[in-house]
Design a protein around this motif. Structure first.
Motif, PDB file in Angstrom:
ATOM      1  N   GLN A 156       0.819  -1.197   0.000  1.00 49.86           N
ATOM      2  CA  GLN A 156       0.000   0.000   0.000  1.00 49.86           C
ATOM      3  C   GLN A 156       0.862   1.260   0.000  1.00 49.86           C
ATOM      4  OE1 GLN A 156      -0.194  -2.447   2.300  1.00 49.86           O
ATOM      5  NE2 GLN A 156      -2.256  -2.662   3.141  1.00 49.86           N
ATOM      6  N   SER A 157       0.314   2.310  -0.616  1.00 51.06           N
ATOM      7  CA  SER A 157       1.027   3.583  -0.635  1.00 51.06           C
ATOM      8  C   SER A 157       0.203   4.635   0.094  1.00 51.06           C
ATOM      9  CB  SER A 157       1.248   4.053  -2.075  1.00 51.06           C
ATOM     10  OG  SER A 157       1.852   3.038  -2.805  1.00 51.06           O
ATOM     11  N   VAL A 158       0.882   5.629   0.618  1.00 50.83           N
ATOM     12  CA  VAL A 158       0.183   6.807   1.135  1.00 50.83           C
ATOM     13  C   VAL A 158       0.629   7.996   0.303  1.00 50.83           C
ATOM     14  CG1 VAL A 158      -0.258   6.136   3.501  1.00 50.83           C
ATOM     15  CG2 VAL A 158       2.004   6.954   2.865  1.00 50.83           C
ATOM     16  N   ARG A 159      -0.179   9.045   0.289  1.00 48.40           N
ATOM     17  CA  ARG A 159       0.185  10.220  -0.513  1.00 48.40           C
ATOM     18  C   ARG A 159       0.447  11.402   0.396  1.00 48.40           C
ATOM     19  NH1 ARG A 159      -0.682   9.155  -5.794  1.00 48.40           N
ATOM     20  NH2 ARG A 159      -0.423  11.298  -6.475  1.00 48.40           N
ATOM     21  N   PHE A 160       1.604  12.029   0.193  1.00 50.62           N
ATOM     22  CA  PHE A 160       1.916  13.281   0.885  1.00 50.62           C
ATOM     23  C   PHE A 160       2.077  14.346  -0.184  1.00 50.62           C
ATOM     24  CE2 PHE A 160       3.962  10.432   4.081  1.00 50.62           C
ATOM     25  CZ  PHE A 160       3.136  10.771   5.126  1.00 50.62           C
ATOM     26  N   ALA A 161       1.238  15.343  -0.202  1.00 49.60           N
ATOM     27  CA  ALA A 161       1.360  16.482  -1.120  1.00 49.60           C
ATOM     28  C   ALA A 161       1.618  16.016  -2.546  1.00 49.60           C
ATOM     29  CB  ALA A 161       2.466  17.436  -0.657  1.00 49.60           C
ATOM     30  N   GLY A 162       0.827  15.052  -2.983  1.00 46.49           N
ATOM     31  CA  GLY A 162       0.931  14.614  -4.369  1.00 46.49           C
ATOM     32  C   GLY A 162       2.005  13.591  -4.644  1.00 46.49           C
ATOM     33  N   VAL A 163       2.840  13.274  -3.637  1.00 49.69           N
ATOM     34  CA  VAL A 163       3.890  12.288  -3.842  1.00 49.69           C
ATOM     35  C   VAL A 163       3.453  10.996  -3.176  1.00 49.69           C
ATOM     36  CG1 VAL A 163       6.305  11.745  -3.492  1.00 49.69           C
ATOM     37  CG2 VAL A 163       5.599  14.115  -3.763  1.00 49.69           C
ATOM     38  N   SER A 164       3.458   9.894  -3.938  1.00 50.77           N
ATOM     39  CA  SER A 164       3.042   8.648  -3.310  1.00 50.77           C
ATOM     40  C   SER A 164       4.259   7.891  -2.790  1.00 50.77           C
ATOM     41  CB  SER A 164       2.250   7.802  -4.307  1.00 50.77           C
ATOM     42  OG  SER A 164       3.107   6.959  -5.013  1.00 50.77           O
ATOM     43  N   VAL A 165       4.143   7.401  -1.557  1.00 46.04           N
ATOM     44  CA  VAL A 165       5.233   6.669  -0.924  1.00 46.04           C
ATOM     45  C   VAL A 165       4.675   5.339  -0.452  1.00 46.04           C
ATOM     46  CG1 VAL A 165       7.095   6.816   0.737  1.00 46.04           C
ATOM     47  CG2 VAL A 165       5.912   8.882   0.047  1.00 46.04           C
ATOM     48  N   GLN A 166       5.420   4.271  -0.683  1.00 45.58           N
ATOM     49  CA  GLN A 166       4.977   2.988  -0.157  1.00 45.58           C
ATOM     50  C   GLN A 166       5.129   2.985   1.352  1.00 45.58           C
ATOM     51  OE1 GLN A 166       6.490  -0.584  -1.818  1.00 45.58           O
ATOM     52  NE2 GLN A 166       6.063   0.034  -3.927  1.00 45.58           N
ATOM     53  N   GLU A 167       4.126   2.407   2.025  1.00 42.12           N
ATOM     54  CA  GLU A 167       4.162   2.394   3.492  1.00 42.12           C
ATOM     55  C   GLU A 167       5.394   1.680   4.022  1.00 42.12           C
ATOM     56  OE1 GLU A 167       0.645   0.753   5.092  1.00 42.12           O
ATOM     57  OE2 GLU A 167      -0.619   2.437   4.472  1.00 42.12           O
ATOM     58  N   ARG A 168       5.803   0.604   3.290  1.00 44.80           N
ATOM     59  CA  ARG A 168       6.922  -0.166   3.832  1.00 44.80           C
ATOM     60  C   ARG A 168       8.217   0.632   3.823  1.00 44.80           C
ATOM     61  NH1 ARG A 168      10.015  -3.326   0.287  1.00 44.80           N
ATOM     62  NH2 ARG A 168       9.725  -2.694  -1.854  1.00 44.80           N
ATOM     63  N   HIS A 169       8.338   1.599   2.856  1.00 42.32           N
ATOM     64  CA  HIS A 169       9.547   2.429   2.857  1.00 42.32           C
ATOM     65  C   HIS A 169       9.578   3.346   4.078  1.00 42.32           C
ATOM     66  CE1 HIS A 169       9.929   1.559  -1.645  1.00 42.32           C
ATOM     67  NE2 HIS A 169      10.925   0.971  -1.022  1.00 42.32           N
ATOM     68  N   ILE A 170       8.386   3.839   4.477  1.00 45.89           N
ATOM     69  CA  ILE A 170       8.330   4.669   5.687  1.00 45.89           C
ATOM     70  C   ILE A 170       8.676   3.809   6.902  1.00 45.89           C
ATOM     71  CG2 ILE A 170       6.823   6.093   7.105  1.00 45.89           C
ATOM     72  CD1 ILE A 170       5.179   6.628   4.575  1.00 45.89           C
ATOM     73  N   ALA A 171       8.119   2.592   6.935  1.00 49.76           N
ATOM     74  CA  ALA A 171       8.395   1.699   8.060  1.00 49.76           C
ATOM     75  C   ALA A 171       9.888   1.391   8.145  1.00 49.76           C
ATOM     76  CB  ALA A 171       7.597   0.403   7.904  1.00 49.76           C
ATOM     77  N   MET A 172      10.518   1.175   6.976  1.00 47.46           N
ATOM     78  CA  MET A 172      11.957   0.901   6.958  1.00 47.46           C
ATOM     79  C   MET A 172      12.734   2.046   7.589  1.00 47.46           C
ATOM     80  SD  MET A 172      12.651  -0.399   3.109  1.00 47.46           S
ATOM     81  CE  MET A 172      11.925  -1.868   2.442  1.00 47.46           C
ATOM     82  N   LEU A 173      12.411   3.276   7.124  1.00 48.24           N
ATOM     83  CA  LEU A 173      13.161   4.441   7.594  1.00 48.24           C
ATOM     84  C   LEU A 173      12.973   4.619   9.091  1.00 48.24           C
ATOM     85  CD1 LEU A 173      14.898   6.825   6.837  1.00 48.24           C
ATOM     86  CD2 LEU A 173      12.831   8.146   6.400  1.00 48.24           C
ATOM     87  N   LEU A 174      11.711   4.499   9.563  1.00 42.18           N
ATOM     88  CA  LEU A 174      11.445   4.711  10.990  1.00 42.18           C
ATOM     89  C   LEU A 174      12.150   3.652  11.834  1.00 42.18           C
ATOM     90  CD1 LEU A 174       7.686   5.762  11.003  1.00 42.18           C
ATOM     91  CD2 LEU A 174       9.729   7.185  11.313  1.00 42.18           C
ATOM     92  N   THR A 175      12.046   2.374  11.404  1.00 43.92           N
ATOM     93  CA  THR A 175      12.683   1.298  12.166  1.00 43.92           C
ATOM     94  C   THR A 175      14.191   1.525  12.243  1.00 43.92           C
ATOM     95  OG1 THR A 175      11.051  -0.112  11.151  1.00 43.92           O
ATOM     96  CG2 THR A 175      12.787  -1.195  12.405  1.00 43.92           C
ATOM     97  N   ALA A 176      14.767   1.885  11.076  1.00 44.44           N
ATOM     98  CA  ALA A 176      16.214   2.114  11.064  1.00 44.44           C
ATOM     99  C   ALA A 176      16.572   3.249  12.009  1.00 44.44           C
ATOM    100  CB  ALA A 176      16.681   2.428   9.648  1.00 44.44           C
ATOM    101  N   LEU A 177      15.758   4.326  11.993  1.00 38.59           N
ATOM    102  CA  LEU A 177      16.044   5.472  12.866  1.00 38.59           C
ATOM    103  C   LEU A 177      16.019   5.047  14.331  1.00 38.59           C
ATOM    104  CD1 LEU A 177      14.190   8.505  11.265  1.00 38.59           C
ATOM    105  CD2 LEU A 177      16.648   8.193  11.618  1.00 38.59           C
ATOM    106  N   VAL A 178      14.974   4.266  14.707  1.00 36.48           N
ATOM    107  CA  VAL A 178      14.850   3.832  16.104  1.00 36.48           C
ATOM    108  C   VAL A 178      16.061   2.974  16.494  1.00 36.48           C
ATOM    109  CG1 VAL A 178      13.527   2.371  17.663  1.00 36.48           C
ATOM    110  CG2 VAL A 178      12.357   3.979  16.145  1.00 36.48           C
ATOM    111  N   ILE A 179      16.391   1.980  15.625  1.00 44.01           N
ATOM    112  CA  ILE A 179      17.491   1.074  15.964  1.00 44.01           C
ATOM    113  C   ILE A 179      18.800   1.843  16.085  1.00 44.01           C
ATOM    114  CG2 ILE A 179      18.894  -0.829  15.073  1.00 44.01           C
ATOM    115  CD1 ILE A 179      16.392  -2.074  13.987  1.00 44.01           C
ATOM    116  N   ILE A 180      19.040   2.772  15.122  1.00 49.79           N
ATOM    117  CA  ILE A 180      20.300   3.518  15.139  1.00 49.79           C
ATOM    118  C   ILE A 180      20.389   4.392  16.390  1.00 49.79           C
ATOM    119  CG2 ILE A 180      21.568   5.343  13.953  1.00 49.79           C
ATOM    120  CD1 ILE A 180      20.502   4.052  11.317  1.00 49.79           C
ATOM    121  N   THR A 181      19.252   5.016  16.747  1.00 52.28           N
ATOM    122  CA  THR A 181      19.266   5.860  17.949  1.00 52.28           C
ATOM    123  C   THR A 181      19.581   5.023  19.187  1.00 52.28           C
ATOM    124  OG1 THR A 181      17.477   7.059  16.886  1.00 52.28           O
ATOM    125  CG2 THR A 181      17.964   7.646  19.156  1.00 52.28           C
ATOM    126  N   VAL A 182      18.880   3.890  19.317  1.00 51.43           N
ATOM    127  CA  VAL A 182      19.121   3.025  20.477  1.00 51.43           C
ATOM    128  C   VAL A 182      20.586   2.594  20.521  1.00 51.43           C
ATOM    129  CG1 VAL A 182      18.591   0.768  21.476  1.00 51.43           C
ATOM    130  CG2 VAL A 182      16.752   2.210  20.602  1.00 51.43           C
TER     131      VAL A 182
END
Lengths: 381, 295
Positions: B126-152
């Motif tokens: 599935q994709s979500v749309r931000f200001a006309g740009v469609s992003v796959q949800e899994r790419h957002i999940a990847m980035l967030l997970t990586a951010l959390v792991i790297i911070t920890v």
């Protein structure tokens, strides 16, 4: 007596009675076959290798011919990785360059893929080696700048780039899953791959590989006991110390890569004339790892070890396939959960780990241990 | 313009997965000076474990269990095969890890079989749309997970006792040992962390098209990433990973228009080209420290 200068004539044949290991000149000590047992056993080995031609059936001879061709490639990798200490995971790339140069030179000019119709082995074999060697010289400047694992990863990148180029260049390689025919082994009208009155095609190819391997192995052995070989050793043991002693690092690393790639190119050209056909997907990382496994299992920085290792790795798949007949658990059915291909893969990995953990000198080291045991027998303490 | 932005976002998403894998390589390299070529096998093992556990346990529990199990597996490998080789040349140990990789990967392949296994991730395609740009949800999940792991991870290195021990070992093994740091614990821990992160990365890699016997190749894309960033730099691994992801995504989007002669699928090998270019200019990567040699 002990100095063999320009004034004293070299005494090569003088031997003290009952002292076979006593050498009276440097040249005598450095001879390739410096003891009588070595001379006799090598002669016996060559005789056996030739005799095998008439004993074994053609499919088995094909596998042996593959092993002999792979030995040339393994010797090449051992020169750069074993003797000179430059870890190369890019051997598959150089094998591919040799294979395609030879195949293109000797290919059918009117065929589906690029071909120039020059089928004389005396032309395409050196050409394959030289083109691969030039590629090696191109890579060498990177090697001179990088050390250790950085070099390993860069050469690994080379394999991926090469694989991509060969997959895309359809006119040369025929494309993935299609492939092209390999080089045509012919010498002044004498075709090696066609069965004649006395010998079958497979027997001829086997003998051709045997002769070529002997030439390449002797040449490599000679190189390693020359000035160049000593420079390689010095660079492997400590490159900084070597450069302080006056070994030009860039020059000798370039030589190492050029010679190694030359061997790889020739091996690549020869490997596929046995099966007659090859596919660009063959030149992947696994092939490079197999060559690394050959020299590690055979013996690092030994020529005979390279041959042992290459034969071992080449014979491993047919042997595990034979094993399947005796073990009911194993099947050759690729959809079963424990099939022969998985066992083969696990065995590769386990053998590499096992040899490195327990016998770092490889099969050659095992041979040395056996030899030394019997040398002192029965006083083996 | 939207094409460029969505391509960039895709790149950052996959790049953060490469960054996780690259961090695994760098953490092991920093503490033991060895590149762990078994990382692809660990990634595959983690993903396959999730695909088996996701049915009975549900996705998130399955991932947690698989991460723990893969970490234990990595720890066991370090203890049994790599530990006896300490003090041997690093090249030999690196080749041993190649041996581990081949053996383990073939075992795992036995559990994959010929079909494609699914990890059943909740994002799907599935994709979500931000200001006309469609992003796959899994790419957002990847980035967030990586951010959390790297911070920890960075907090762990900065504030915990073990993290300090790991930094000390990376800086100077002998001195760390003489100060009472258990270097063997550090070695084991670095393998465990890398194994766990490889499992997380494996889940994300498999969240697109499922697991087949070929996805291990993806883990090797972390190698150009760590070379670009410099082998001993954690920041470099993250920047290298994101760079590799973005380059790959941009090449995939634009190469067919601008340079079709490079052939289809050139994006797959483009990270290696970037790696070669970086090495021509900086032989120790962008953030690596230049090696000082003593005779």
């Amino acid at each position: 007596m002990s100095t063999a200068g320009s004034t004293t004539p070299r005494r090569r044949t003088q031997r003290l009675p009952g002292r076979p290991d006593m050498f009276t000149s440097y040249a005598e000590n450095m001879r390739m076959l410096n003891t009588t047992p070595k001379r006799r056993s090598i002669a016996a080995l060559v005789v056996v290798a030739v005799a095998v031609t008439f004993v074994l059936d053609d499919p088995t001879l094909q596998i042996f011919a593959l092993g002999l061709a792979a030995s040339i490639g393994a010797i090449g990798l051992n020169l750069v990785t074993g003797y000179c200490g430059q870890v190369s995971l890019g051997h598959a790339f150089f094998l591919a360059i040799g294979a395609y140069t030879a195949a293109a030179l000797s290919g059918d000019p009117d065929g589906r893929t690029i071909g120039f119709g020059i089928t004389n082995i005396l032309i395409w074999l050196p050409a394959a080696g030289i083109v691969a060697g030039l590629a090696g010289i191109l890579v060498a400047p990177l090697a001179a700048r990088l050390r250790g694992l950085y070099l390993a990863i860069v050469t690994l990148g080379l394999v991926f780039l090469g694989e991509h180029i060969f997959k895309e260049w359809d006119e040369l390689t025929g494309g993935p899953q299609v492939g092209r025919e390999a080089a045509v082994p012919e010498l002044f009208g004498f075709a090696f791959d066609e069965s004649g009155d006395i010998l079958t095609g497979d027997q001829k190819i086997y003998l051709l590989m045997l002769v070529l391997l002997i030439i390449f192995a002797v040449a490599a052995r000679n190189l390693t006991r020359s000035k160049v070989g000593r420079a390689f050793h010095a660079i492997r043991d400590r490159d900084l110390a070597a450069s302080i002693m006056g070994v030009q690092l860039a020059k000798y690393k370039t030589i190492a890569f050029a010679v190694s790639s030359f061997y790889a190119g020739c091996a690549g050209a020869l490997l596929y004339i046995v099966t007659g056909f090859f596919d660009p997907t063959a030149f992947n990382l696994l092939l490079s790892v197999q060559y690394i496994a050959m020299i590690l299992i055979g013996g690092v920085a030994t020529i005979s070890g390279s041959i042992l290792g290459a034969m071992f790795i080449t014979l491993l798949p047919p042997i595990t396939r034979e094993l399947a007949q005796f073990l009911p658990l194993l099947t050759t059915d690729p959809s079963a959960s424990i099939n022969i291909f998985i066992v083969e893969g696990v065995l590769y990995g386990a053998l590499i780990i096992g040899f490195l953990l327990f016998e770092p000198r490889g099969l050659f080291g095992i041979w040395l241990r056996i030899r030394n045991y019997w040398k002192a027998w029965p006083f083996t303490y | 313009m939207t094409e460029l932005i969505s391509s960039l976002l895709r790149g950052v998403g996959t790049g953060s997965v490469y960054a996780l894998l690259a961090l695994g390589f760098v953490i092991i390299y920093k503490s033991t000076r060895v590149i762990n070529f078994a990382q692809p096998a660990l990634m595959l093992a983690g993903a396959v474990l999730v695909s088996y556990l996701v049915g009975p346990l549900g996705f998130f529990v399955a991932v947690a269990v698989a991460v723990a199990a893969t970490a234990m597996l990595a720890l066991g490998l370090e203890r049994s095969v790599v530990r006896p080789m300490i003090g041997k040349p690093v090249f030999i140990i690196a080749i041993i890890t190649i041996g581990i990789d081949i053996a383990l990967r073939n075992v795992v392949n036995g559990f994959i079989g010929t079909d494609v296994r699914q990890v059943g991730s909740p994002w799907g395609l599935q994709s979500v749309r931000f200001a006309g740009v469609s992003v796959q949800e899994r790419h957002i999940a990847m980035l967030l997970t990586a951010l959390v792991i790297i911070t920890v991870l960075f907090l762990f290195f900065k504030y915990s006792r073990l993290g300090l021990a790991m930094r000390a070992t990376a800086f100077d093994q002998e001195t760390a040992l003489s100060q009472g740091v258990s270097v063997s614990t550090v070695f084991a821990l670095s393998w465990a962390i890398a194994g766990g992160m490889a499992a997380v990365a494996g889940v994300f890699v498999a969240s697109n098209a499922g697991i087949d016997q070929q996805i291990w190749i993806v883990a090797l894309k972390a190698l150009p990433a760590i070379i670009i960033g410099g082998l001993e730099s954690l920041e470099g691994a993250i920047i290298g990973g994101i760079t590799v992801g973005v380059v790959e995504s941009l090449v995939a989007t634009y190469q067919s228009d601008f340079a079709p002669w490079l052939g289809s699928n050139f994006s797959v090998v483009s990270p290696y080209v970037v790696m070669l270019i970086v090495l021509m200019v900086r032989p120790y990567g962008l953030f690596g420290t230049k090696e000082v040699q003593r005779v």
